[in-house]
Design an enzyme around this catalytic site. Structure first.
Site, short mmCIF file in Angstrom:
data_model
loop_
_atom_site.label_atom_id
_atom_site.label_comp_id
_atom_site.label_asym_id
_atom_site.label_seq_id
_atom_site.Cartn_x
_atom_site.Cartn_y
_atom_site.Cartn_z
N HIS A 10 0.86 -1.20 0.00
CA HIS A 10 0.00 0.00 0.00
C HIS A 10 0.89 1.24 0.00
O HIS A 10 1.41 1.63 1.04
CB HIS A 10 -0.91 -0.01 1.24
CG HIS A 10 -1.89 1.10 1.29
ND1 HIS A 10 -3.22 0.91 1.61
CD2 HIS A 10 -1.77 2.44 1.07
CE1 HIS A 10 -3.86 2.06 1.59
NE2 HIS A 10 -2.98 3.01 1.28
N HIS A 12 1.58 5.35 -1.61
CA HIS A 12 1.19 6.55 -2.38
C HIS A 12 2.45 7.19 -2.95
O HIS A 12 3.36 7.54 -2.19
CB HIS A 12 0.49 7.57 -1.47
CG HIS A 12 -0.79 7.06 -0.89
ND1 HIS A 12 -2.01 7.28 -1.48
CD2 HIS A 12 -1.04 6.32 0.23
CE1 HIS A 12 -2.97 6.71 -0.74
NE2 HIS A 12 -2.40 6.12 0.30
N LYS A 92 -9.17 -0.24 -5.83
CA LYS A 92 -9.21 0.33 -4.49
C LYS A 92 -10.49 1.11 -4.27
O LYS A 92 -10.78 2.06 -5.01
CB LYS A 92 -8.00 1.25 -4.30
CG LYS A 92 -7.99 2.08 -3.02
CD LYS A 92 -7.64 1.27 -1.80
CE LYS A 92 -7.77 2.05 -0.50
NZ LYS A 92 -6.66 2.94 -0.22
N HIS A 131 -10.58 1.09 1.81
CA HIS A 131 -10.35 2.01 2.92
C HIS A 131 -11.61 1.95 3.77
O HIS A 131 -12.63 2.55 3.43
CB HIS A 131 -10.11 3.43 2.40
CG HIS A 131 -9.80 4.40 3.51
ND1 HIS A 131 -8.61 5.07 3.63
CD2 HIS A 131 -10.54 4.78 4.60
CE1 HIS A 131 -8.63 5.81 4.72
NE2 HIS A 131 -9.79 5.67 5.32
N HIS A 165 -4.77 -0.93 5.86
CA HIS A 165 -4.26 -0.22 7.05
C HIS A 165 -5.15 -0.38 8.28
O HIS A 165 -5.66 0.60 8.83
CB HIS A 165 -3.99 1.26 6.77
CG HIS A 165 -5.05 1.95 5.92
ND1 HIS A 165 -6.38 1.99 6.27
CD2 HIS A 165 -4.95 2.63 4.76
CE1 HIS A 165 -7.03 2.67 5.34
NE2 HIS A 165 -6.19 3.06 4.41
N ASP A 237 1.32 2.47 3.62
CA ASP A 237 0.45 3.65 3.48
C ASP A 237 1.29 4.92 3.60
O ASP A 237 0.83 5.93 4.12
CB ASP A 237 -0.69 3.65 4.50
CG ASP A 237 -1.81 4.61 4.09
OD1 ASP A 237 -1.80 5.08 2.94
OD2 ASP A 237 -2.68 4.91 4.94
N HIS A 241 2.90 14.47 1.97
CA HIS A 241 2.25 15.76 1.70
C HIS A 241 3.31 16.84 1.89
O HIS A 241 4.19 16.69 2.74
CB HIS A 241 1.11 16.03 2.70
CG HIS A 241 -0.08 15.15 2.50
ND1 HIS A 241 -1.06 15.41 1.57
CD2 HIS A 241 -0.44 13.99 3.11
CE1 HIS A 241 -1.99 14.46 1.63
NE2 HIS A 241 -1.63 13.58 2.54
O1 DOR Z 1 -3.41 9.20 6.00
C1 DOR Z 1 -3.78 8.92 4.88
N1 DOR Z 1 -3.28 9.51 3.78
N2 DOR Z 1 -4.76 8.03 4.72
C2 DOR Z 1 -5.33 7.77 3.54
O2 DOR Z 1 -6.19 6.96 3.48
C3 DOR Z 1 -4.92 8.52 2.34
C4 DOR Z 1 -3.57 9.03 2.47
C5 DOR Z 1 -3.23 10.07 1.43
O3 DOR Z 1 -3.45 9.80 0.24
O4 DOR Z 1 -2.73 11.13 1.78
ZN ZN Z 2 -3.43 4.99 1.63
#
Ligand code: DOR
Ligand code: ZN
Length: 335
Positions: A10, A12, A92, A131, A165, A237, A241
């Site tokens: 998982h 990103h 997903k 999710h 998660h 996960d 950001h």
């Molecule tokens: O904390 C998280 N960030 N949980 C999620 O489900 C998405 C993820 C994100 O894409 O920033």
């Molecule tokens: Zn995620």
């Protein structure tokens, strides 16, 4: 310590300059990872998905890494899924508005509405990643989603359903009640409780969805992971950001953990478990659950050598604060 084909089930990676910064860091220690589709706009067609996969490979392939691509869940017809099958690893599902870029997710969980897509996925053996959170009180969101997981598990017995998660003892138990339910567990949910996030000064870099919960919840997750229970897999996960979007009024949810995940897991498993179980949790369980195999193996060597997690990672456009920034770790990945 050596680990064979670590997998992040998982991950990103985002896009554009954020992708360029995080992809090499997030893929260096892993043989493959399941790539999340919550881009803006979300990945809902094969042309965009293939183009995104190319962009990922371009910036990460010095690392001998395979991206396992996912589509964003909506109602797809059978013909579309038949054509998509060879390009995707899974689909997903996000409840609408529950987390980052999930506005186009699902708000109607009626079986009749979901049936055509989920039946086609079952027939084509495409796993459903979920999710699992409702819109209730934040500490109850995941537990309250249990009824939806049960409904899905009972109505689609041949569908492989991955509860992503997991963060509660409720779901640790549910996992054992239905044959077709599996789960991923993050690094941060093995370490944090809500106290770490808001018990003292508020820590934006520890804020994520689902939120870290109680000590009992964390203990239940640790028990599954450290015993390498066969239905759980590691999924970081890792969700980067920009620093400005974490350290502000209206902090984005997500913890950037992929670059340090393997080092920290090695330390945790040395302390609470053993290397054999780490190998299962980080790779073997997922290979069995998903029938995965790789033409070339990637062997990762971790040495007992102190190092310090960087305070930040940056390029010309982006700055991110990683999980455990500035902390000393005991295992260093030598590759
Ligand atoms: O904390 C998280 N960030 N949980 C999620 O489900 C998405 C993820 C994100 O894409 O920033
Ligand atoms: Zn995620």
């Amino acid at each position: 310590m050596k680990l064979k084909n670590p997998l992040d089930m998982h991950l990103h990676l985002r896009d554009e300059s954020m992708l360029k910064l995080v992809a090499p860091l997030s893929t260096k220690d892993f043989r493959a990872a399941v790539i999340m589709p919550n881009l803006v706009p979300p990945l809902c067609d094969i042309k965009s998905l293939k183009a995104y996969k190319e962009r990922i490979l371009k910036v990460s392939n010095d690392n001998h890494f395979t991206p396992l691509m996912t589509l964003f869940f909506k109602n797809y017809d059978e013909k579309f899924l038949e054509n998509a099958k060879d390009e995707i690893f899974a689909i997903k599902l996000y409840p609408a508005g529950i987390t980052t870029n999930s506005e186009n997710g699902i708000s109607n969980f009626e079986i009749e509405t979901l049936k055509p897509t989920l039946e086609a996925m079952s027939a084509l053996n495409i796993p459903l990643l979920v999710h699992g959170e409702t819109n209730d009180f934040v500490m109850d969101r995941e537990s309250n989603f249990s009824k939806i997981y049960e409904k899905l598990a009972k109505n689609f017995k041949n569908l492989k359903i991955i509860m992503e998660h997991i963060s509660t003892k409720t779901l640790c138990k549910l996992l054992k009640d239905y044959e077709n339910l599996y789960a991923t567990i993050t690094l941060h949910h093995l370490i944090l409780t809500l106290d770490d996030v808001i018990g003292g000064k508020m820590k934006p870099h520890l804020f994520c969805k689902p939120i870290a919960k109680t000590y009992e919840d964390k203990t239940a997750l640790c028990e599954l992971a450290f015993n390498a229970y066969e239905k759980v897999m590691f999924g970081s996960d890792s969700a980067p950001h920009p620093k400005d979007e974490k350290e502000c009024c209206g902090c984005a949810a997500g913890i950037f953990s992929a670059p340090i995940a393997l080092s920290v897991l090695a330390e945790l498993f040395q302390k609470h478990s053993n290397q054999e179980n780490l190998q299962k949790f980080i790779s073997d369980n997922a290979c069995k659950i998903h029938n995965l195999s790789f033409k070339e193996d990637k062997i990762i060597t971790l040495d007992n050598e102190n190092w310090q997690v960087p305070n930040e990672y940056k390029n010309e456009n982006e700055k991110i604060i990683p999980f455990m920034a500035g902390e000393n770790l005991r295992f260093q990945v030598k590759s």
